[in-house]
Scaffold this motif. Structure first.
Motif, PDB file in Angstrom:
ATOM      1  N   ASP A 286     -12.734  -7.681  -2.061  1.00  0.00           N
ATOM      2  CA  ASP A 286     -12.590  -6.227  -2.084  1.00  0.00           C
ATOM      3  C   ASP A 286     -11.145  -5.820  -2.335  1.00  0.00           C
ATOM      4  O   ASP A 286     -10.868  -4.910  -3.124  1.00  0.00           O
ATOM      5  CB  ASP A 286     -13.076  -5.641  -0.747  1.00  0.00           C
ATOM      6  N   LEU A 287     -10.257  -6.496  -1.669  1.00  0.00           N
ATOM      7  CA  LEU A 287      -8.852  -6.125  -1.828  1.00  0.00           C
ATOM      8  C   LEU A 287      -8.391  -6.360  -3.256  1.00  0.00           C
ATOM      9  O   LEU A 287      -7.629  -5.565  -3.829  1.00  0.00           O
ATOM     10  CB  LEU A 287      -7.990  -6.937  -0.853  1.00  0.00           C
ATOM     11  N   GLU A 288      -8.850  -7.439  -3.800  1.00  0.00           N
ATOM     12  CA  GLU A 288      -8.464  -7.689  -5.185  1.00  0.00           C
ATOM     13  C   GLU A 288      -8.988  -6.581  -6.091  1.00  0.00           C
ATOM     14  O   GLU A 288      -8.267  -6.098  -6.979  1.00  0.00           O
ATOM     15  CB  GLU A 288      -9.017  -9.039  -5.627  1.00  0.00           C
ATOM     16  N   ALA A 289     -10.225  -6.179  -5.853  1.00  0.00           N
ATOM     17  CA  ALA A 289     -10.807  -5.121  -6.682  1.00  0.00           C
ATOM     18  C   ALA A 289     -10.000  -3.836  -6.560  1.00  0.00           C
ATOM     19  O   ALA A 289      -9.683  -3.175  -7.571  1.00  0.00           O
ATOM     20  CB  ALA A 289     -12.257  -4.889  -6.268  1.00  0.00           C
ATOM     21  N   TYR A 290      -9.667  -3.488  -5.351  1.00  0.00           N
ATOM     22  CA  TYR A 290      -8.922  -2.238  -5.164  1.00  0.00           C
ATOM     23  C   TYR A 290      -7.544  -2.311  -5.790  1.00  0.00           C
ATOM     24  O   TYR A 290      -7.062  -1.352  -6.405  1.00  0.00           O
ATOM     25  CB  TYR A 290      -8.795  -1.918  -3.670  1.00  0.00           C
TER      26      TYR A 290
ATOM     27  N   HIS B 236      -7.774  -2.081  -9.444  1.00  0.00           N
ATOM     28  CA  HIS B 236      -8.114  -0.715  -9.835  1.00  0.00           C
ATOM     29  C   HIS B 236      -6.884   0.163  -9.839  1.00  0.00           C
ATOM     30  O   HIS B 236      -6.754   1.072 -10.668  1.00  0.00           O
ATOM     31  CB  HIS B 236      -9.159  -0.173  -8.864  1.00  0.00           C
ATOM     32  N   ALA B 237      -5.993  -0.083  -8.933  1.00  0.00           N
ATOM     33  CA  ALA B 237      -4.770   0.709  -8.893  1.00  0.00           C
ATOM     34  C   ALA B 237      -3.721   0.188  -9.850  1.00  0.00           C
ATOM     35  O   ALA B 237      -2.613   0.729  -9.901  1.00  0.00           O
ATOM     36  CB  ALA B 237      -4.207   0.694  -7.461  1.00  0.00           C
ATOM     37  N   GLY B 238      -4.049  -0.840 -10.585  1.00  0.00           N
ATOM     38  CA  GLY B 238      -3.119  -1.352 -11.576  1.00  0.00           C
ATOM     39  C   GLY B 238      -1.955  -2.104 -10.965  1.00  0.00           C
ATOM     40  O   GLY B 238      -0.877  -2.155 -11.551  1.00  0.00           O
ATOM     41  N   ARG B 239      -2.173  -2.669  -9.809  1.00  0.00           N
ATOM     42  CA  ARG B 239      -1.078  -3.385  -9.153  1.00  0.00           C
ATOM     43  C   ARG B 239      -1.478  -4.839  -8.975  1.00  0.00           C
ATOM     44  O   ARG B 239      -2.617  -5.229  -9.187  1.00  0.00           O
ATOM     45  CB  ARG B 239      -0.797  -2.768  -7.774  1.00  0.00           C
ATOM     46  N   LYS B 240      -0.482  -5.596  -8.574  1.00  0.00           N
ATOM     47  CA  LYS B 240      -0.775  -7.004  -8.304  1.00  0.00           C
ATOM     48  C   LYS B 240      -0.576  -7.345  -6.842  1.00  0.00           C
ATOM     49  O   LYS B 240      -0.835  -8.478  -6.421  1.00  0.00           O
ATOM     50  CB  LYS B 240       0.134  -7.892  -9.153  1.00  0.00           C
ATOM     51  N   THR B 241      -0.081  -6.401  -6.105  1.00  0.00           N
ATOM     52  CA  THR B 241       0.197  -6.660  -4.697  1.00  0.00           C
ATOM     53  C   THR B 241      -0.660  -5.731  -3.848  1.00  0.00           C
ATOM     54  O   THR B 241      -0.741  -4.538  -4.134  1.00  0.00           O
ATOM     55  CB  THR B 241       1.673  -6.392  -4.378  1.00  0.00           C
ATOM     56  N   VAL B 242      -1.249  -6.292  -2.866  1.00  0.00           N
ATOM     57  CA  VAL B 242      -2.070  -5.485  -1.961  1.00  0.00           C
ATOM     58  C   VAL B 242      -1.138  -4.670  -1.081  1.00  0.00           C
ATOM     59  O   VAL B 242      -0.267  -5.221  -0.402  1.00  0.00           O
ATOM     60  CB  VAL B 242      -2.961  -6.390  -1.085  1.00  0.00           C
TER      61      VAL B 242
ATOM     62  N   VAL C 239      -0.542  -1.240   1.689  1.00  0.00           N
ATOM     63  CA  VAL C 239      -1.175  -0.650   2.873  1.00  0.00           C
ATOM     64  C   VAL C 239      -2.247   0.354   2.458  1.00  0.00           C
ATOM     65  O   VAL C 239      -3.283   0.488   3.111  1.00  0.00           O
ATOM     66  CB  VAL C 239      -0.099  -0.002   3.759  1.00  0.00           C
ATOM     67  N   ALA C 240      -1.972   1.045   1.340  1.00  0.00           N
ATOM     68  CA  ALA C 240      -2.949   2.043   0.900  1.00  0.00           C
ATOM     69  C   ALA C 240      -4.275   1.376   0.539  1.00  0.00           C
ATOM     70  O   ALA C 240      -5.350   1.929   0.801  1.00  0.00           O
ATOM     71  CB  ALA C 240      -2.390   2.802  -0.294  1.00  0.00           C
ATOM     72  N   ASP C 241      -4.185   0.198  -0.044  1.00  0.00           N
ATOM     73  CA  ASP C 241      -5.424  -0.503  -0.391  1.00  0.00           C
ATOM     74  C   ASP C 241      -6.217  -0.838   0.855  1.00  0.00           C
ATOM     75  O   ASP C 241      -7.450  -0.729   0.883  1.00  0.00           O
ATOM     76  CB  ASP C 241      -5.097  -1.794  -1.151  1.00  0.00           C
ATOM     77  N   LEU C 242      -5.491  -1.270   1.846  1.00  0.00           N
ATOM     78  CA  LEU C 242      -6.159  -1.591   3.111  1.00  0.00           C
ATOM     79  C   LEU C 242      -6.835  -0.362   3.692  1.00  0.00           C
ATOM     80  O   LEU C 242      -7.949  -0.434   4.228  1.00  0.00           O
ATOM     81  CB  LEU C 242      -5.143  -2.138   4.119  1.00  0.00           C
ATOM     82  N   GLU C 243      -6.152   0.756   3.544  1.00  0.00           N
ATOM     83  CA  GLU C 243      -6.753   1.959   4.117  1.00  0.00           C
ATOM     84  C   GLU C 243      -8.011   2.345   3.354  1.00  0.00           C
ATOM     85  O   GLU C 243      -9.009   2.771   3.949  1.00  0.00           O
ATOM     86  CB  GLU C 243      -5.735   3.103   4.073  1.00  0.00           C
ATOM     87  N   VAL C 244      -7.956   2.201   2.044  1.00  0.00           N
ATOM     88  CA  VAL C 244      -9.153   2.502   1.259  1.00  0.00           C
ATOM     89  C   VAL C 244     -10.303   1.611   1.697  1.00  0.00           C
ATOM     90  O   VAL C 244     -11.442   2.055   1.875  1.00  0.00           O
ATOM     91  CB  VAL C 244      -8.849   2.298  -0.239  1.00  0.00           C
ATOM     92  N   LEU C 245      -9.980   0.357   1.908  1.00  0.00           N
ATOM     93  CA  LEU C 245     -11.028  -0.575   2.334  1.00  0.00           C
ATOM     94  C   LEU C 245     -11.630  -0.133   3.663  1.00  0.00           C
ATOM     95  O   LEU C 245     -12.849  -0.134   3.840  1.00  0.00           O
ATOM     96  CB  LEU C 245     -10.431  -1.972   2.462  1.00  0.00           C
ATOM     97  N   MET C 246     -10.769   0.249   4.580  1.00  0.00           N
ATOM     98  CA  MET C 246     -11.282   0.606   5.893  1.00  0.00           C
ATOM     99  C   MET C 246     -12.080   1.898   5.834  1.00  0.00           C
ATOM    100  O   MET C 246     -13.011   2.114   6.617  1.00  0.00           O
ATOM    101  CB  MET C 246     -10.126   0.726   6.885  1.00  0.00           C
ATOM    102  N   ARG C 247     -11.686   2.737   4.913  1.00  0.00           N
ATOM    103  CA  ARG C 247     -12.441   3.971   4.779  1.00  0.00           C
ATOM    104  C   ARG C 247     -13.840   3.673   4.244  1.00  0.00           C
ATOM    105  O   ARG C 247     -14.829   4.248   4.700  1.00  0.00           O
ATOM    106  CB  ARG C 247     -11.710   4.905   3.814  1.00  0.00           C
ATOM    107  N   ARG C 248     -13.872   2.774   3.313  1.00  0.00           N
ATOM    108  CA  ARG C 248     -15.188   2.451   2.745  1.00  0.00           C
ATOM    109  C   ARG C 248     -16.057   1.701   3.738  1.00  0.00           C
ATOM    110  O   ARG C 248     -17.269   1.760   3.679  1.00  0.00           O
ATOM    111  CB  ARG C 248     -14.998   1.600   1.492  1.00  0.00           C
ATOM    112  N   GLN C 249     -15.404   0.995   4.623  1.00  0.00           N
ATOM    113  CA  GLN C 249     -16.196   0.293   5.639  1.00  0.00           C
ATOM    114  C   GLN C 249     -16.699   1.227   6.723  1.00  0.00           C
ATOM    115  O   GLN C 249     -17.548   0.861   7.527  1.00  0.00           O
ATOM    116  CB  GLN C 249     -15.345  -0.801   6.299  1.00  0.00           C
ATOM    117  N   GLY C 250     -16.126   2.412   6.727  1.00  0.00           N
ATOM    118  CA  GLY C 250     -16.565   3.357   7.741  1.00  0.00           C
ATOM    119  C   GLY C 250     -15.786   3.260   9.029  1.00  0.00           C
ATOM    120  O   GLY C 250     -16.166   3.836  10.041  1.00  0.00           O
ATOM    121  N   LEU C 251     -14.697   2.522   8.988  1.00  0.00           N
ATOM    122  CA  LEU C 251     -13.877   2.424  10.191  1.00  0.00           C
ATOM    123  C   LEU C 251     -12.942   3.611  10.300  1.00  0.00           C
ATOM    124  O   LEU C 251     -12.679   4.116  11.397  1.00  0.00           O
ATOM    125  CB  LEU C 251     -13.058   1.134  10.157  1.00  0.00           C
TER     126      LEU C 251
END
Lengths: 593, 77
Positions: free
Chosen positions: A529-533, A536-542, A544-556
């Motif tokens: 998931d992190l790689e996908a996000y 998608h943002a056109g970056r190569k480094t994960v 904090v924002a990516d992590l937040e997106v992930l947590m939002r999608r998880q419903g946390l």
């Protein structure tokens, strides 16, 4: 002198009383002349009462008869109020005559009440005084004695309880320590389910020392062993199987002469897939042996190794005279190679050797049905033949090998020639079969508990009355520990602690295993998931924002539950400080944004 | 102690093992750890619910498996 009621004033009467009457204590029993008190004057009622009382007391007390009666009653401890009152009333009328002189009815009532009350006291004064005292004394003594006894009992109980609890606590702590120890042992032997190839490879590695042992090449063994370690994650299911079978066969048939040839083969086999193992057979020179490890190191790529092997194969073909046994071995190897998945080069090399393919039967005959059996054959053979120190280690590794291989490659085993049972192996198989159930059982029980398998392996050692071997503790790290170097895993103790804390209930051990597997799968999902996000943002480094997106999608993280709140709730302070920017004085924000 | 330090380097290694080309920001692994804790939290809650439903006093493997199915699905993102 008689009081003159008519002429005497109260003043004079009192004076007379004071002068004539002896001082009477209201408490002390004394004969008093209550006649003097009969004068009722202008005295205040209370004083009157008190004086009458005073007068009464001495009156009542010296009444021995009444007292005795009262005393008798008291002695019987049955105090009849009626009797007492009757006796008291006898006195009372006398006093009442005095009281009639009182001015107020209140005084009279008081007097009466006092009179009714006090006589009992005075009459029973001695007894009452004594009885309570006696009672008290007795009670006190008994009470104190009882209290002491109670205290002693309680103390004794407390000691017992304390000792019991202490022992229980000690036992509990010991148990927990033991459990911790037990659980910690798992840490060292945790294979990864997704890394079967690694399993195989690592399974292959122990074979190397085994073959080395037979070759009595301790030097090469060490070198090759370490080389094999370095090899890495190259593995092939079929070839692995083939190799194992081959090794078993070789061990069964090979003489000591050919043992040397075998040893170089093993490291190669790790690297190459279906390579020319025959070339190894021919390598008996130590130079070759050393070259083999080099090849092992270098030949991580198949092609590379293939080239080398083919070269060596031709070399060896010309070099050594080919005996039937070697041919047979080669044939066997070839057949095995063919049986398993093979590379083109291998086949090509097979062609070089015009070994008759009529040997497959022999080859298969030596191929046992289960890998564990092979390993057992190894071990058994090694028991008999080898006396080197690394024997024990080989056994342990065999145990691990079997453990991993059995778990991961049962299917492949079946693919191989399963119905071939070597006659030679049969006599040994019986001994082996003793161990196989243990091994298989241990393997089936859990890969995590592969640590236990060395124990049955070690227990098997004494069974074989041949050489008692004490493997010198050669790089122990290679066998059991150093898992994290090759396969990073999360500490199981951490998982257990966190899970137990969150679940607040006792957890079965198997449930922990499931939790661990689950967390591994979770990490895989997470990384995807992190790689996908990030992509998608056109970056190569994960970030904090990516992590937040992930947590939002998880419903946390929701609109009601922001990320900061979660951070504050679940992470310790040090991490909170790192993650949440806090404004401090001087227009500073920590951590700097 | 209830809280243990997050295994930052281990987390980094795990992610590196799965995705070698992916990089992690400075404190991103702390959030990964947080994510992992929350995942375990949800797993624990679900497992506890299952155990209660089967009137069991301990968490049995079957409870854990059922819980894992549900939670893994939820945390797919």
């Amino acid at each position: 002198m008689l009081p003159d009621l008519d002429n005497d004033t109260p003043r004079f009467m009192l004076k007379r009383i004071i002068q004539t009457q002896p001082q009477v204590s209201p408490l002390a029993p004394q004969i008093s002349k209550h006649e003097e008190t009969e004068e009722a004057g202008l005295e205040p009622p209370s004083k009157r009462i008190s004086s009458t009382v005073e007068m009464q007391l001495p009156d009542l007390v010296p009444e021995d008869t009444s007292m005795t009666t009262f005393y008798m009653t008291r002695k019987k401890k049955k105090f009849s109020i009626s009797e007492f009152e009757r006796a008291a009333d006898k006195r009372l009328p006398q006093n009442q005559t005095q009281s009639t002189l009182d001015s107020t009815s209140l005084a009279r009532s008081l007097h009466m009440s006092l009179g009714s009350l006090i006589p009992p006291d005075t009459v029973e004064k001695r007894g009452l005084l004594r009885r309570p005292k006696n009672h008290k004394a007795i009670d006190m003594e008994a009470f104190e004695g009882g209290v002491e006894q109670n205290m002693l009992q309680r103390k004794a109980q407390n000691y017992l309880v304390d000792s019991q609890t202490a022992s229980m606590i000690r036992r509990a702590t010991l148990m927990s320590d033991a459990e911790i120890m037990m659980s910690n042992t798992e840490l060292f032997v945790q294979p990864q389910f997704g890394e079967q190839s690694q399993h195989r490879l690592s399974a292959l590695e122990p074979q190397l020392p085994e073959s080395k042992i037979s070759a009595q090449g301790s030097k090469t063994f060490d070198a090759a062993h370490e080389e094999a370690r370095l090899v890495g994650l190259v593995s092939n299911v079929g070839t692995h199987e083939g190799r194992t079978q081959r090794y078993s066969e070789k061990n069964l048939i090979v003489d000591y002469e050919h043992v040397g040839r075998m040893t170089p083969v093993s490291p190669k086999t790790f690297v190459s897939q279906g390579e020319d193992h025959q070339s190894h057979f021919h390598q008996s020179d130590p130079m070759e042996q050393f070259s083999v490890p080099e090849e092992v190191v270098a030949g991580t790529t198949e092609h590379h190794a293939n080239a080398r092997y083919s070269e060596q194969l031709e070399k060896k073909l010309t070099k050594t005279p080919e005996s039937q046994i070697t041919k047979a071995q080669d044939a066997r190897v070839e057949t095995e190679m063919t049986a398993s998945e093979e590379e083109e080069v291998a086949e090509g090399s097979v062609e070089h050797l015009d070994s008759p393919k009529a040997e497959p039967e022999i080859a298969r005959s030596f191929g046992a049905g289960s890998l564990s059996r092979h390993s057992h054959a190894f071990s058994s053979q090694y028991f008999e033949k080898s006396g080197t120190k690394s024997f024990k280690k080989a056994v342990e590794q065999a145990g691990e090998l079997e453990d991993r291989t059995v778990t991961g490659e049962v299917e492949e085993m079946e693919e191989e020639t399963t119905d071939d049972e070597a006659e030679i192996e049969e006599p040994e198989s019986q001994e082996i079969s003793m161990n196989t159930p243990a091994f298989i059982h241990a393997a089936a029980y859990k890969p995590l508990s592969s640590l236990s398998t060395p124990h049955p392996a070690e227990s098997a050692v004494p069974k074989f009355p041949l050489q008692p071997l004490r493997a010198k503790p050669v790089p122990k790290s290679s066998g059991v520990s150093r898992r994290k170097m090759h396969e990073p895993e999360l500490a199981s103790s951490l998982i257990k602690k966190v899970f137990s804390h969150y679940v607040k209930m006792p957890v079965a051990r198997d449930a922990f295993r499931i939790v661990k597997k689950c967390s591994e799968r979770y990490f895989r999902q997470l990384s995807n998931d992190l790689e996908a996000y990030t992509q998608h943002a056109g970056r190569k480094t994960v970030e904090v924002a990516d992590l937040e997106v992930l947590m939002r999608r998880q419903g946390l993280v929701t609109d009601k539950m922001p990320l900061h709140v979660l951070i504050e709730r679940h992470l310790p302070l040090e991490y909170r400080k790192l993650l949440i920017p806090v404004a401090v004085s001087g227009n500073k924000i920590i951590p700097c944004k | 102690m209830m809280k243990r330090t997050a295994p930052r380097s281990t987390l980094r290694k795990i992610i590196k093992k799965h995705k070698p080309q992916l990089r992690l920001a400075a404190n991103a692994d702390l959030l990964v750890h947080l994510n992992f804790l929350l995942f375990l939290h949800r797993l624990a809650e679900e497992a506890r619910t299952n155990a209660f439903e089967s009137k069991s006093k301990i968490i049995k493997p079957e409870h854990a498996i059922a819980a894992a199915k549900v939670v893994l699905k939820k945390s797919r993102g």
